[in-house]
Design a protein around this motif. Structure first.
Motif, mmCIF file in Angstrom:
data_model
loop_
_atom_site.group_PDB
_atom_site.id
_atom_site.type_symbol
_atom_site.label_atom_id
_atom_site.label_comp_id
_atom_site.label_asym_id
_atom_site.label_seq_id
_atom_site.Cartn_x
_atom_site.Cartn_y
_atom_site.Cartn_z
ATOM 1 N N SER A 156 0.819 -1.355 -0.260
ATOM 2 C CA SER A 156 -0.103 -0.267 0.099
ATOM 3 C C SER A 156 0.847 1.304 -0.023
ATOM 4 O O SER A 156 0.830 1.979 0.834
ATOM 5 C CB SER A 156 -1.082 0.085 1.094
ATOM 6 O OG SER A 156 -1.672 -1.104 1.259
ATOM 7 N N TYR A 157 1.842 1.420 -0.955
ATOM 8 C CA TYR A 157 2.718 2.553 -1.123
ATOM 9 C C TYR A 157 2.187 3.719 -1.283
ATOM 10 O O TYR A 157 2.566 4.653 -0.388
ATOM 11 C CB TYR A 157 3.684 2.157 -2.275
ATOM 12 C CG TYR A 157 4.917 2.890 -2.325
ATOM 13 C CD1 TYR A 157 5.955 2.789 -1.226
ATOM 14 C CD2 TYR A 157 5.169 3.788 -2.915
ATOM 15 C CE1 TYR A 157 7.169 3.275 -1.198
ATOM 16 C CE2 TYR A 157 6.317 4.636 -3.019
ATOM 17 C CZ TYR A 157 7.381 4.349 -1.976
ATOM 18 O OH TYR A 157 8.466 5.014 -1.843
ATOM 19 N N LYS A 158 0.996 3.798 -1.842
ATOM 20 C CA LYS A 158 0.429 5.141 -2.217
ATOM 21 C C LYS A 158 -0.213 5.646 -0.834
ATOM 22 O O LYS A 158 -0.028 6.723 -0.405
ATOM 23 C CB LYS A 158 -0.837 4.946 -3.200
ATOM 24 C CG LYS A 158 -1.413 6.126 -3.569
ATOM 25 C CD LYS A 158 -2.219 5.874 -4.544
ATOM 26 C CE LYS A 158 -3.156 7.111 -5.133
ATOM 27 N NZ LYS A 158 -4.136 6.918 -6.204
ATOM 28 N N LEU A 159 -0.752 4.845 -0.087
ATOM 29 C CA LEU A 159 -1.654 5.087 1.070
ATOM 30 C C LEU A 159 -0.682 5.565 2.057
ATOM 31 O O LEU A 159 -0.643 6.513 3.050
ATOM 32 C CB LEU A 159 -2.346 3.940 1.592
ATOM 33 C CG LEU A 159 -3.754 3.732 0.961
ATOM 34 C CD1 LEU A 159 -4.328 2.326 1.598
ATOM 35 C CD2 LEU A 159 -4.570 4.848 0.780
ATOM 36 N N VAL A 182 1.418 9.677 -10.883
ATOM 37 C CA VAL A 182 2.127 8.319 -11.646
ATOM 38 C C VAL A 182 1.672 7.294 -10.726
ATOM 39 O O VAL A 182 1.547 6.081 -11.400
ATOM 40 C CB VAL A 182 3.612 8.854 -11.377
ATOM 41 C CG1 VAL A 182 4.458 7.241 -11.613
ATOM 42 C CG2 VAL A 182 4.126 9.554 -12.369
ATOM 43 N N MET A 183 1.395 7.240 -9.582
ATOM 44 C CA MET A 183 1.036 6.055 -8.744
ATOM 45 C C MET A 183 -0.318 5.785 -8.909
ATOM 46 O O MET A 183 -0.662 4.571 -8.831
ATOM 47 C CB MET A 183 1.247 6.473 -7.068
ATOM 48 C CG MET A 183 2.719 6.750 -6.708
ATOM 49 S SD MET A 183 2.883 7.088 -4.819
ATOM 50 C CE MET A 183 2.271 5.487 -4.191
ATOM 51 N N SER A 184 -0.900 6.754 -9.336
ATOM 52 C CA SER A 184 -2.300 6.241 -9.646
ATOM 53 C C SER A 184 -2.534 5.526 -11.077
ATOM 54 O O SER A 184 -3.396 4.670 -11.429
ATOM 55 C CB SER A 184 -3.320 7.651 -9.951
ATOM 56 O OG SER A 184 -3.411 8.301 -8.753
ATOM 57 N N VAL A 185 -1.543 5.721 -11.845
ATOM 58 C CA VAL A 185 -1.319 5.094 -13.120
ATOM 59 C C VAL A 185 -0.551 3.939 -13.297
ATOM 60 O O VAL A 185 -0.848 2.684 -13.863
ATOM 61 C CB VAL A 185 -1.267 5.949 -14.287
ATOM 62 C CG1 VAL A 185 -1.287 5.603 -15.605
ATOM 63 C CG2 VAL A 185 -2.102 7.201 -14.424
ATOM 64 N N VAL A 215 7.290 4.296 -10.022
ATOM 65 C CA VAL A 215 6.825 5.096 -8.754
ATOM 66 C C VAL A 215 8.176 5.141 -7.920
ATOM 67 O O VAL A 215 8.328 6.478 -7.298
ATOM 68 C CB VAL A 215 5.980 4.126 -8.137
ATOM 69 C CG1 VAL A 215 5.582 4.752 -6.722
ATOM 70 C CG2 VAL A 215 4.522 3.817 -9.063
ATOM 71 N N THR A 216 9.061 4.256 -8.030
ATOM 72 C CA THR A 216 10.079 4.318 -6.913
ATOM 73 C C THR A 216 11.162 5.360 -7.535
ATOM 74 O O THR A 216 11.510 6.347 -6.990
ATOM 75 C CB THR A 216 11.069 3.166 -7.052
ATOM 76 O OG1 THR A 216 10.307 2.115 -6.623
ATOM 77 C CG2 THR A 216 12.185 3.356 -6.232
ATOM 78 N N ILE A 217 11.182 5.636 -8.838
ATOM 79 C CA ILE A 217 12.100 6.740 -9.560
ATOM 80 C C ILE A 217 11.443 7.950 -9.446
ATOM 81 O O ILE A 217 12.227 8.973 -8.939
ATOM 82 C CB ILE A 217 11.985 6.314 -11.149
ATOM 83 C CG1 ILE A 217 12.832 5.288 -11.433
ATOM 84 C CG2 ILE A 217 12.509 7.760 -11.816
ATOM 85 C CD1 ILE A 217 12.900 4.662 -12.963
ATOM 86 N N GLY A 276 11.378 13.163 -6.475
ATOM 87 C CA GLY A 276 10.651 14.150 -5.823
ATOM 88 C C GLY A 276 11.449 14.358 -4.450
ATOM 89 O O GLY A 276 11.565 15.634 -3.836
ATOM 90 N N VAL A 277 12.180 13.474 -3.929
ATOM 91 C CA VAL A 277 13.101 13.517 -2.662
ATOM 92 C C VAL A 277 14.167 14.539 -2.873
ATOM 93 O O VAL A 277 14.427 15.694 -2.455
ATOM 94 C CB VAL A 277 13.621 12.144 -1.972
ATOM 95 C CG1 VAL A 277 14.789 12.524 -1.002
ATOM 96 C CG2 VAL A 277 12.286 11.532 -1.498
ATOM 97 N N VAL A 278 14.888 14.336 -4.117
ATOM 98 C CA VAL A 278 15.826 15.188 -4.624
ATOM 99 C C VAL A 278 15.498 16.390 -4.701
ATOM 100 O O VAL A 278 16.029 17.633 -4.475
ATOM 101 C CB VAL A 278 16.554 14.452 -5.809
ATOM 102 C CG1 VAL A 278 17.544 15.350 -6.321
ATOM 103 C CG2 VAL A 278 17.225 13.245 -5.428
ATOM 104 N N ILE A 279 14.323 16.604 -5.519
ATOM 105 C CA ILE A 279 13.932 18.007 -6.209
ATOM 106 C C ILE A 279 13.465 18.857 -4.621
ATOM 107 O O ILE A 279 13.949 20.001 -4.396
ATOM 108 C CB ILE A 279 12.505 17.888 -6.866
ATOM 109 C CG1 ILE A 279 12.956 17.461 -8.281
ATOM 110 C CG2 ILE A 279 11.894 19.407 -7.181
ATOM 111 C CD1 ILE A 279 12.015 17.097 -9.346
#
Length: 648
Positions: free
Chosen positions: A532-535, A588-591, A597-599, A604-607
């Motif tokens: 449940s990565y998204k949640l 992205v996680m929705s699709v 998703v990991t990328i 997002g973390v780096v940005i």
């Protein structure tokens, strides 16, 4: 009886016949053989079981019995099974086969018991060849030395008068003719019955010898009754013509059997041996491969309730009979194990299969690998961000006494910078094979570090607004805020709340690596940190989202503050990076799932880390190096006075 039943079952097994009709005579012989057959037919299904009536006389048949025989033959015609086992004596079958020929029964396989397998009277029934192929279990042929010297040859019988008694020891006028007919019948059947009769005489003789206490000098003469003789016959054990004669526990001699076929085109050899049956090993050894079948191209007849399923199809029983089933394709992700033909087994999580598979194949497990271009880019930017943040920390440490550093947060800046450094160091956790440790770091470290940064920015924005706007309007509240170090209390409360959220999230969504199968390509499984990565991500970012909204609000309120204290542009830049990255990740996680998703998450973390490091601290370093004149107390004081005068 048992041995001939086993020979029949081996014959069925040899030709894969599992759908049969059973006919048995309405007498002890038929019922006993039926009981033995049904007790051993665990893998054989019976399509029809019917009884053949036994007439009282071989010369005539009552109308009632004739009607029953007609009904039995009609049932055979309408049965879907092509193999018929007849457990009967020869007396009944004369009328049965005549009726079968009359009703035009054709192309069946008939299996005979030893009682009628070599019966000449049945073989001579007119047009019997039309009913199909007749196989039978017969006693093995055994030649008795010297027995031919006592047989009446056909030539001898033809050259003498029927009333001549010179070569016949029977007191009847038709002696030679009867003997000649009997001899012909025996020759047609082969040397099978001869040895049975021959050995039977010896069995009785040995039993009498034991019962009367005979020795080399003589026997005790006395009356012997049948009930006394039978137990002694069961105990005999002797050798006759190099063949051991003895009885087993159930009273059966260890007779050897063979499988014979009725030949219609060889009158001199009507019962041809096609296989031998070993009673010791209980196996069939075929001596003739080309059996004459009454089928097109001489193919082996098929007698099954259901055809064998193709590869990857399971059997769905249609009824209680195991031989009747429907073939159902095994679905994707399952396979058919030959040990269980009725259920498709699921593949292990790390394996896959297409529809109608008999085995599973290893999945190609995908994750963000170190040598991938995306991973290299992420590592490059994270290293650059780490180096830049370390440099900024050194710069701020050197110029910690200057107004620019103090206006950025003072000692609070170092808390933010340490959090950023830890965040950059955590980026490699998104690359390589996910483990529980890596997944724990992904779910905890960045989220906590970014919360530290954003909470510091939030409280710093609030504090600047308080100095210029709240101090005059709410002096008492401002004094309490300053007296009790309200900014640190706020950060402590926020971090305590963040820890609670993280712990709850870890309990609800344990960071355990899982395989996610791609729906469009089941041969590929992507390794992800959480089912449940998204949640989990949504729950972790809930507090950060709230703080980012506060930052936007405070930056909007403070847009008119003195230029040296106005952080609106920089905070807006940082929060915009955060908002854009979070929206992109959730889209992205929705699709998609898995590596992409990991990328996106790592990107997002780096940005976000670069946004805070370069967007918030970068402009401060620019002032320190390129505009040192603005990094003085006098310059800051003049800006504040100018702002105060404008407000007045």
């Amino acid at each position: 009886m048992e041995q001939q039943i086993r020979a029949m079952l081996l014959l069925l097994q040899e030709f894969r016949w599992n759908w049969i009709n059973i006919l048995y005579s309405d007498d002890d012989y038929g019922r006993q053989n039926l009981k033995l057959l049904r007790a051993n037919t665990t893998k054989i299904c019976v399509a029809l079981q019917d009884v053949i009536p036994v007439p009282q006389s071989s010369q005539q048949l009552s109308l009632e019995l004739h009607g029953k025989i007609k009904s039995v033959v009609s049932n055979i015609i309408h049965s879907t099974a092509k193999v018929v086992i007849i457990l009967s004596l020869e007396l009944t079958l004369q009328f049965f086969f005549q009726e079968a020929v009359r009703q035009n029964v054709t192309d069946l396989v008939w299996i005979a018991t030893e009682a009628w397998a070599t019966e000449p009277t049945l073989y001579n029934i007119t047009d019997l060849w039309r009913v199909g192929t007749i196989l039978g279990v017969a006693v093995k042929e055994f030649s008795i030395p010297g027995f031919d010297d006592f047989r009446v040859s056909p030539a001898e019988g033809a050259n003498k008068q029927a009333s001549d008694q010179t070569t016949c020891n029977q007191a009847c006028d038709q002696c030679l003719r009867a003997a000649r007919d009997a001899d012909h019948s025996m020759r047609v059947q082969g040397e099978r019955i001869d040895f049975n009769v021959y050995s039977s005489v010896y069995i009785v003789a040995h039993a009498l010898h034991r019962l009367l206490g005979c020795n080399t000098t003589g026997c005790h003469k006395r009356m012997v009754y049948p009930w006394q003789l039978v137990p002694e016959m069961k105990r005999v054990n002797f050798s006759l013509l190099n063949k051991r004669i003895s009885f087993r526990e159930r009273g059966n001699t260890p007779n050897s059997f063979e499988i014979i076929q009725w030949n219609w085109d060889q009158p001199n050899n009507p019962f041809q041996k096609i296989a031998s049956y070993s009673t010791k090993n209980q196996t069939l050894l075929f001596t003739i491969q080309n059996i004459s079948w009454h089928t097109p191209n001489n193919t082996v007849p098929i007698s099954v309730c259901s055809q064998q399923c193709e590869y990857g199809q399971r059997r769905k029983p249609l009824n209680v009979r195991s031989c009747c089933f429907e073939c159902i394709d095994c679905e994707k992700g399952t396979f058919l194990n030959n040990n269980d033909l009725y259920n498709c087994q699921p593949c292990p999580a790390d394996q896959w299969s297409s529809a109608r598979s008999q085995k599973c194949y290893p999945r190609l497990v995908k994750y963000l690998e170190w040598q991938e271009g995306t991973a290299v880019v992420l590592l490059l930017f994270s290293v650059l961000g780490l180096v830049a943040t370390v440099v900024i920390s050194v710069i701020f440490a050197i110029h910690s006494h200057t107004p620019v550093v103090k206006s950025a947060g003072g000692r609070m800046c170092f808390l933010m910078l340490v959090s950023l450094i830890i965040g950059f160091i955590n980026v490699p956790m998104y690359i390589g094979i996910p483990t529980e440790f890596k997944c724990m770091c992904r779910q905890i470290v960045y989220s906590f570090c970014f919360t530290v940064c954003i909470s510091c920015i939030t409280v710093r924005s609030f504090q600047i607004i308080s100095i210029f706007k709240m101090a005059a309007r709410l002096p008492k509240a401002y004094s309490y805020w300053m007296k009790y170090n309200g900014q640190y209390i706020f950060i402590t409360v926020i971090l305590a709340l963040k820890v609670t959220i993280i712990v709850t999230n870890v309990i609800i969504h344990p960071p355990t690596p899982v395989l996610l199968v791609l729906e469009d390509n089941p041969s590929i499984a992507e390794l992800q940190c959480n089912k449940s990565y998204k949640l989990a991500l949504l729950m972790n970012n809930s507090l950060d989202t709230f703080l980012s909204i506060l930052c936007f609000y405070f930056s909007y309120i403070g847009k008119e503050l003195p230029k040296n204290y106005n952080e609106a542009k920089y905070i807006t830049l940082c929060m915009t990076c955060y908002a854009v990255s979070e929206i992109a990740i959730f889209l992205v996680m929705s699709v998609y799932r898995g590596v992409l998703v990991t990328i996106c998450d790592a990107l997002g973390v780096v940005i976000n880390l670069l946004g805070v490091s370069m967007g918030y601290f970068g402009p401060k370093c620019y002032l320190i190096f390129f505009h040192p004149e603005r990094n003085t107390a006098a310059y800051f004081q003049s800006v504040i006075q100018s702002y105060t005068m404008r407000q007045d």
